[in-house]
Scaffold this motif. Structure first.
Motif, PDB file in Angstrom:
ATOM      1  N   GLN A   1      59.941  32.137  14.870  1.00  0.00           N
ATOM      2  CA  GLN A   1      60.372  33.695  15.524  1.00  0.00           C
ATOM      3  C   GLN A   1      58.453  32.898  16.493  1.00  0.00           C
ATOM      4  O   GLN A   1      57.279  32.233  16.110  1.00  0.00           O
ATOM      5  N   HIS A   2      58.183  33.236  17.960  1.00  0.00           N
ATOM      6  CA  HIS A   2      56.830  33.183  18.110  1.00  0.00           C
ATOM      7  C   HIS A   2      56.360  33.735  17.903  1.00  0.00           C
ATOM      8  O   HIS A   2      56.858  35.532  17.026  1.00  0.00           O
ATOM      9  N   GLN A   3      54.782  34.337  17.811  1.00  0.00           N
ATOM     10  CA  GLN A   3      54.342  35.557  17.498  1.00  0.00           C
ATOM     11  C   GLN A   3      54.458  36.320  17.369  1.00  0.00           C
ATOM     12  O   GLN A   3      54.525  36.433  19.083  1.00  0.00           O
ATOM     13  N   GLY A   4      54.571  37.572  17.121  1.00  0.00           N
ATOM     14  CA  GLY A   4      55.353  38.825  17.744  1.00  0.00           C
ATOM     15  C   GLY A   4      56.074  39.283  18.049  1.00  0.00           C
ATOM     16  O   GLY A   4      56.983  39.976  18.565  1.00  0.00           O
ATOM     17  N   ALA A   5      57.071  38.032  18.629  1.00  0.00           N
ATOM     18  CA  ALA A   5      58.844  37.926  18.790  1.00  0.00           C
ATOM     19  C   ALA A   5      59.011  38.813  17.028  1.00  0.00           C
ATOM     20  O   ALA A   5      59.157  38.501  16.021  1.00  0.00           O
ATOM     21  N   ARG A   6      59.718  39.758  17.870  1.00  0.00           N
ATOM     22  CA  ARG A   6      61.003  40.178  16.810  1.00  0.00           C
ATOM     23  C   ARG A   6      62.384  40.498  16.964  1.00  0.00           C
ATOM     24  O   ARG A   6      63.255  40.312  18.426  1.00  0.00           O
ATOM     25  N   LEU A   7      63.218  40.017  16.151  1.00  0.00           N
ATOM     26  CA  LEU A   7      64.827  40.115  15.878  1.00  0.00           C
ATOM     27  C   LEU A   7      65.184  41.664  16.653  1.00  0.00           C
ATOM     28  O   LEU A   7      64.622  42.587  16.679  1.00  0.00           O
ATOM     29  N   MET A   8      66.473  41.806  17.802  1.00  0.00           N
ATOM     30  CA  MET A   8      66.533  42.747  17.979  1.00  0.00           C
ATOM     31  C   MET A   8      67.829  43.475  17.037  1.00  0.00           C
ATOM     32  O   MET A   8      68.589  42.391  16.813  1.00  0.00           O
ATOM     33  N   GLN A   9      68.032  44.480  17.091  1.00  0.00           N
ATOM     34  CA  GLN A   9      68.676  45.247  16.454  1.00  0.00           C
ATOM     35  C   GLN A   9      70.054  45.596  17.079  1.00  0.00           C
ATOM     36  O   GLN A   9      70.239  45.228  18.719  1.00  0.00           O
ATOM     37  N   PRO A  10      71.433  45.349  16.227  1.00  0.00           N
ATOM     38  CA  PRO A  10      72.712  45.541  17.017  1.00  0.00           C
ATOM     39  C   PRO A  10      72.646  46.159  18.063  1.00  0.00           C
ATOM     40  O   PRO A  10      72.711  47.663  17.382  1.00  0.00           O
ATOM     41  N   VAL A  11      73.365  46.178  18.615  1.00  0.00           N
ATOM     42  CA  VAL A  11      74.033  47.398  19.656  1.00  0.00           C
ATOM     43  C   VAL A  11      75.264  47.991  20.217  1.00  0.00           C
ATOM     44  O   VAL A  11      76.055  46.938  20.394  1.00  0.00           O
ATOM     45  N   VAL A  12      75.741  48.739  19.744  1.00  0.00           N
ATOM     46  CA  VAL A  12      77.162  49.479  19.966  1.00  0.00           C
ATOM     47  C   VAL A  12      77.737  49.622  21.765  1.00  0.00           C
ATOM     48  O   VAL A  12      76.602  50.688  22.072  1.00  0.00           O
TER      49      VAL A  12
ATOM     50  N   ILE B   1      71.638  45.248  29.610  1.00  0.00           N
ATOM     51  CA  ILE B   1      71.214  43.847  29.836  1.00  0.00           C
ATOM     52  C   ILE B   1      69.715  44.361  30.266  1.00  0.00           C
ATOM     53  O   ILE B   1      68.984  43.464  30.570  1.00  0.00           O
ATOM     54  N   ARG B   2      69.349  45.496  31.794  1.00  0.00           N
ATOM     55  CA  ARG B   2      68.360  45.886  31.980  1.00  0.00           C
ATOM     56  C   ARG B   2      67.377  46.060  30.425  1.00  0.00           C
ATOM     57  O   ARG B   2      66.524  45.048  31.389  1.00  0.00           O
ATOM     58  N   ALA B   3      67.156  46.708  29.829  1.00  0.00           N
ATOM     59  CA  ALA B   3      66.453  46.139  29.071  1.00  0.00           C
ATOM     60  C   ALA B   3      66.198  44.907  28.569  1.00  0.00           C
ATOM     61  O   ALA B   3      64.703  44.972  27.766  1.00  0.00           O
ATOM     62  N   ARG B   4      67.586  44.062  28.220  1.00  0.00           N
ATOM     63  CA  ARG B   4      66.995  42.546  27.548  1.00  0.00           C
ATOM     64  C   ARG B   4      65.794  42.068  28.613  1.00  0.00           C
ATOM     65  O   ARG B   4      65.021  41.317  28.069  1.00  0.00           O
ATOM     66  N   ILE B   5      66.400  42.401  29.609  1.00  0.00           N
ATOM     67  CA  ILE B   5      65.303  41.865  31.099  1.00  0.00           C
ATOM     68  C   ILE B   5      63.681  42.662  30.246  1.00  0.00           C
ATOM     69  O   ILE B   5      63.232  40.917  30.478  1.00  0.00           O
ATOM     70  N   LEU B   6      63.704  43.637  30.670  1.00  0.00           N
ATOM     71  CA  LEU B   6      62.212  44.094  30.971  1.00  0.00           C
ATOM     72  C   LEU B   6      61.736  43.533  29.331  1.00  0.00           C
ATOM     73  O   LEU B   6      60.831  43.109  28.865  1.00  0.00           O
ATOM     74  N   GLU B   7      62.958  43.496  27.960  1.00  0.00           N
ATOM     75  CA  GLU B   7      62.009  42.673  27.052  1.00  0.00           C
ATOM     76  C   GLU B   7      61.635  41.410  26.703  1.00  0.00           C
ATOM     77  O   GLU B   7      60.486  41.259  26.498  1.00  0.00           O
ATOM     78  N   LEU B   8      62.333  41.184  27.877  1.00  0.00           N
ATOM     79  CA  LEU B   8      61.356  39.398  27.186  1.00  0.00           C
ATOM     80  C   LEU B   8      60.331  39.220  28.382  1.00  0.00           C
ATOM     81  O   LEU B   8      60.327  38.108  29.097  1.00  0.00           O
ATOM     82  N   GLN B   9      60.338  40.475  29.261  1.00  0.00           N
ATOM     83  CA  GLN B   9      59.172  40.446  30.226  1.00  0.00           C
ATOM     84  C   GLN B   9      59.488  38.813  30.846  1.00  0.00           C
ATOM     85  O   GLN B   9      58.737  38.195  31.619  1.00  0.00           O
ATOM     86  N   THR B  10      61.381  38.895  32.192  1.00  0.00           N
ATOM     87  CA  THR B  10      61.501  38.616  32.698  1.00  0.00           C
ATOM     88  C   THR B  10      61.994  39.234  34.649  1.00  0.00           C
ATOM     89  O   THR B  10      62.101  40.492  34.346  1.00  0.00           O
ATOM     90  N   THR B  11      62.542  37.690  34.866  1.00  0.00           N
ATOM     91  CA  THR B  11      62.982  38.777  36.223  1.00  0.00           C
ATOM     92  C   THR B  11      63.977  38.021  36.401  1.00  0.00           C
ATOM     93  O   THR B  11      64.969  37.523  35.853  1.00  0.00           O
ATOM     94  N   TYR B  12      64.782  38.999  37.705  1.00  0.00           N
ATOM     95  CA  TYR B  12      66.219  38.674  37.973  1.00  0.00           C
ATOM     96  C   TYR B  12      66.557  37.680  38.088  1.00  0.00           C
ATOM     97  O   TYR B  12      67.966  36.881  37.743  1.00  0.00           O
ATOM     98  N   SER B  13      65.764  37.302  38.824  1.00  0.00           N
ATOM     99  CA  SER B  13      65.724  35.807  39.977  1.00  0.00           C
ATOM    100  C   SER B  13      65.474  35.188  38.479  1.00  0.00           C
ATOM    101  O   SER B  13      66.330  33.945  38.667  1.00  0.00           O
ATOM    102  N   ALA B  14      64.765  34.944  37.704  1.00  0.00           N
ATOM    103  CA  ALA B  14      64.468  34.089  36.377  1.00  0.00           C
ATOM    104  C   ALA B  14      66.254  33.021  36.004  1.00  0.00           C
ATOM    105  O   ALA B  14      66.566  32.668  35.206  1.00  0.00           O
ATOM    106  N   VAL B  15      66.707  34.772  35.352  1.00  0.00           N
ATOM    107  CA  VAL B  15      67.270  34.926  34.711  1.00  0.00           C
ATOM    108  C   VAL B  15      69.273  34.221  35.716  1.00  0.00           C
ATOM    109  O   VAL B  15      69.571  33.701  35.219  1.00  0.00           O
TER     110      VAL B  15
END
Length: 137
Positions: free
Chosen positions: A3-14, A25-39
């Motif tokens: 894992q990258h330093q400081g990265a943590r595994l996401m917990q399962p979500v129902v 999906i919005r939260a995951r994009i924020l967590e990855l610190q990226t943009t819609y266009s990059a995705v």
């Protein structure tokens, strides 16, 4: 895998609704610190497609092509799908669907007779080797 330093595994979500899926999906994009266009570029989706999928007033729906591409681009996977009966619709559906006109298949006669499990691997004429004790060969 490291894992990258400081990265943590996401917990399962129902997720039970499409709105919850969009929020995840919005939260995951924020967590990855990226943009819609990059995705979109990484997933191979058209420009502004993710924004249309995730808009508060739904513009586009997830499809059998877009959802897997989007999940893969965000490193998300589906671990379990649980199907349940919608009780509010069940009575209506049962009334609208015509019953089958097929007759029940005839019951088959069984040629095998019931037996105990320990009877399966020995014949009745010989004593099992474990009862005879050690052999002196």
């Amino acid at each position: 895998m490291q894992q990258h330093q400081g990265a943590r595994l996401m917990q399962p979500v129902v997720v039970e609704t499409e709105a919850e899926l969009r929020a995840l999906i919005r939260a995951r994009i924020l967590e990855l610190q990226t943009t819609y266009s990059a995705v979109e570029a990484y997933a191979g989706l058209p420009d502004s497609y993710v924004a249309a999928l995730l808009a508060p007033a739904r513009i586009r729906r997830f499809g059998n092509r877009s959802l897997p591409l989007l999940l893969q681009a965000l490193a998300l996977g589906v671990a379990r799908v649980v199907f349940i009966e919608d009780k509010t619709r069940a009575a209506t559906v049962r009334k609208r669907l015509a019953p089958s006109r097929r007759k029940a298949p005839p019951r088959h006669q069984h040629i095998a007779t019931a037996c105990n499990q320990d009877d399966l691997f020995r014949n009745n004429t010989e004593e099992p080797s474990w009862r005879r004790g050690p052999t002196s060969d």
